[in-house]
Design an enzyme around this catalytic site. Structure first.
Site, PDB file in Angstrom:
ATOM      1  N   SER A   9       0.807  -1.215   0.000  1.00  0.00           N
ATOM      2  CA  SER A   9       0.000   0.000   0.000  1.00  0.00           C
ATOM      3  C   SER A   9       0.841   1.266   0.000  1.00  0.00           C
ATOM      4  O   SER A   9       0.303   2.360  -0.068  1.00  0.00           O
ATOM      5  CB  SER A   9      -0.896   0.016   1.242  1.00  0.00           C
ATOM      6  OG  SER A   9      -0.092   0.111   2.413  1.00  0.00           O
ATOM      7  N   VAL A  12       4.134   1.665   5.930  1.00  0.00           N
ATOM      8  CA  VAL A  12       5.246   1.018   6.608  1.00  0.00           C
ATOM      9  C   VAL A  12       4.960  -0.459   6.895  1.00  0.00           C
ATOM     10  O   VAL A  12       5.865  -1.307   6.813  1.00  0.00           O
ATOM     11  CB  VAL A  12       5.615   1.773   7.909  1.00  0.00           C
ATOM     12  CG1 VAL A  12       4.464   1.731   8.917  1.00  0.00           C
ATOM     13  CG2 VAL A  12       6.891   1.228   8.519  1.00  0.00           C
ATOM     14  N   ASP A  13       3.718  -0.820   7.223  1.00  0.00           N
ATOM     15  CA  ASP A  13       3.414  -2.192   7.630  1.00  0.00           C
ATOM     16  C   ASP A  13       3.593  -3.187   6.485  1.00  0.00           C
ATOM     17  O   ASP A  13       4.239  -4.225   6.650  1.00  0.00           O
ATOM     18  CB  ASP A  13       1.992  -2.275   8.188  1.00  0.00           C
ATOM     19  CG  ASP A  13       1.793  -1.381   9.396  1.00  0.00           C
ATOM     20  OD1 ASP A  13       2.744  -1.255  10.195  1.00  0.00           O
ATOM     21  OD2 ASP A  13       0.714  -0.794   9.536  1.00  0.00           O
ATOM     22  N   LEU A  33      -3.183  -2.677  -5.440  1.00  0.00           N
ATOM     23  CA  LEU A  33      -4.466  -2.525  -6.110  1.00  0.00           C
ATOM     24  C   LEU A  33      -4.727  -1.061  -6.423  1.00  0.00           C
ATOM     25  O   LEU A  33      -4.574  -0.199  -5.556  1.00  0.00           O
ATOM     26  CB  LEU A  33      -5.597  -3.060  -5.230  1.00  0.00           C
ATOM     27  CG  LEU A  33      -5.589  -4.566  -4.958  1.00  0.00           C
ATOM     28  CD1 LEU A  33      -6.698  -4.922  -3.973  1.00  0.00           C
ATOM     29  CD2 LEU A  33      -5.760  -5.348  -6.248  1.00  0.00           C
ATOM     30  N   CYS A 100     -14.427  -5.338   2.007  1.00  0.00           N
ATOM     31  CA  CYS A 100     -13.180  -5.195   1.252  1.00  0.00           C
ATOM     32  C   CYS A 100     -12.247  -6.366   1.534  1.00  0.00           C
ATOM     33  O   CYS A 100     -11.651  -6.936   0.621  1.00  0.00           O
ATOM     34  CB  CYS A 100     -12.500  -3.870   1.598  1.00  0.00           C
ATOM     35  SG  CYS A 100     -11.035  -3.546   0.598  1.00  0.00           S
ATOM     36  N   GLY A 124      -0.064  -6.606   5.599  1.00  0.00           N
ATOM     37  CA  GLY A 124       0.521  -5.944   6.759  1.00  0.00           C
ATOM     38  C   GLY A 124      -0.435  -5.836   7.926  1.00  0.00           C
ATOM     39  O   GLY A 124      -0.265  -4.966   8.782  1.00  0.00           O
ATOM     40  N   CYS A 196     -10.582   4.672   2.988  1.00  0.00           N
ATOM     41  CA  CYS A 196      -9.688   5.058   1.894  1.00  0.00           C
ATOM     42  C   CYS A 196     -10.391   5.878   0.822  1.00  0.00           C
ATOM     43  O   CYS A 196      -9.853   6.872   0.326  1.00  0.00           O
ATOM     44  CB  CYS A 196      -9.021   3.827   1.301  1.00  0.00           C
ATOM     45  SG  CYS A 196     -10.152   2.649   0.489  1.00  0.00           S
TER      46      CYS A 196
END
Length: 352
Positions: A9, A12-13, A33, A100, A124, A196
């Site tokens: 994405s 950080v994760d 995605l 989702c 993540g 999002c």
């Protein structure tokens, strides 16, 4: 080598998840995605802004792994965004992250991962996965402040058999430290908490633009039917809400219920707010079956809520009645009720 696709994405994760798997000897592929953004606000979806995509590409290049972008705009719009709009039109408060995870990440993206020959899909998410007694079990994350097991109660055994969650064993502070150790450009990137596709906008404004039919004024009433004022549309209020009601009162008033049939918003004092029971539908059991027809569990009624003790009783295969030891003030239709046995995620369903 075992091949794994990491859902990236630009945060950080997922970046650390990819780095950890690469370090562990997996053949890692990064996939991102491209999700739907509102017309006129192209590329504003925070999961795939141009900056997020550039960060993910930089991470992949630094780790020397392939990186692909998969177009999911149409399926995301028709599945996740429509679920969000439909929920509010039906008078409930939906959680689109649930649909989702079920339909986009662990169906659409998983199928793309399998199509390129991957054995696993990694994300993540802060959750722990272990194989015990021939079944996959999900456990709450080590870092309880970041635990994301709530939104993963929708997963099934066949999906979990293909899943990896590399960051769930670490506290968030250590994940950021690992990002710095790996030299990842996302080490200091801030977390985002909003939906999002709202792109930082208020959900009410999004509804006004994309579902204007929910802006239907009606009466605000007490439980005994006394009219106190007018609401601007049931979708703009949620159970437990106190501020923004627009009515004068000598004592604080809270939203108790939304009556779609009469288009009325029911309010009352704080003492009227708590409820001891709820019914959950479309229940998914992580193990494939419930622990028993009636059992004790800790139940979480919102993503940010604390786990509280309750008795869970099956009504039928896909419905459960939950009776709490103490009344809960924010039971909200459309949100999920998620069941835990200690650290183990048992399953969950949608509050009706």
């Amino acid at each position: 080598m075992t091949k794994v696709v990491v859902a990236m994405s630009g945060g950080v994760d997922s970046s650390v998840a990819a780095a950890l798997l690469k370090q562990q000897g997996y053949d890692v592929i990064g996939m991102m995605l491209r999700l739907w953004s509102e017309p006129g606000k192209e590329d504003s979806n925070r999961c795939c802004t141009p900056d997020s995509m550039a960060q993910a590409r930089r991470v992949a290049a630094g780790l020397d792994i392939p990186f692909y972008v998969v177009d999911a705009k149409e399926i995301f719009r028709s599945t996740v965004v429509q679920y969000f709009l439909d929920g509010y039109a039906q008078g409930v408060t939906p959680n689109p992250c649930l649909i989702c995870n079920r339909k986009i990440r662990w169906e659409f993206l998983l199928n793309h991962a399998l199509a390129v020959g991957a054995d696993f899909l990694a994300t993540g998410h802060y959750v722990r996965l272990k194989a015990e007694g021939g079944r996959m079990k999900l456990f709450r994350a080590v870092d309880k402040t970041k635990d994301q097991s709530y939104v993963l109660h929708v997963l099934t055994q066949d999906k979990l058999a293909r899943a990896l969650f590399p960051v769930g064993e670490y506290p968030k502070t250590e994940i950021r430290a690992l990002a710095r150790t790996f030299g990842l450009p996302t080490a200091t990137r801030a977390d985002s908490q909003d939906l999002c596709f709202l792109a930082g906008d208020d959900y009410r404004e999004f509804l006004r633009r994309n579902a204007p039919e929910v802006s239907k004024p009606g009466q605000i009433v007490t439980r005994d039917g006394k009219a106190l004022g007018e609401h601007q549309g049931l979708a703009y209020y949620t159970i437990g809400q106190r501020k923004g009601l627009g009515i004068a009162s000598p004592h604080p008033l809270y939203v108790l219920a939304k009556d779609l049939a009469t288009n009325t918003l029911v309010v009352g004092n704080e003492a009227e707010l708590g409820r001891s029971e709820l019914t959950a539908s479309n229940v998914n059991w992580i193990a494939g079956e419930p622990p028993s027809t009636s059992f004790r569990a800790d139940v979480k009624i919102r993503y940010t809520a604390k786990n509280v003790p309750a008795e869970v009783t099956l009504i039928n295969g896909k419905q459960a009645k939950v009776h709490f030891d103490a009344p809960q003030r924010d039971i909200t239709p459309g949100q999920a009720a998620v069941f835990y046995g200690g650290e183990v995620l048992l399953g969950g369903g949608i509050i009706v």
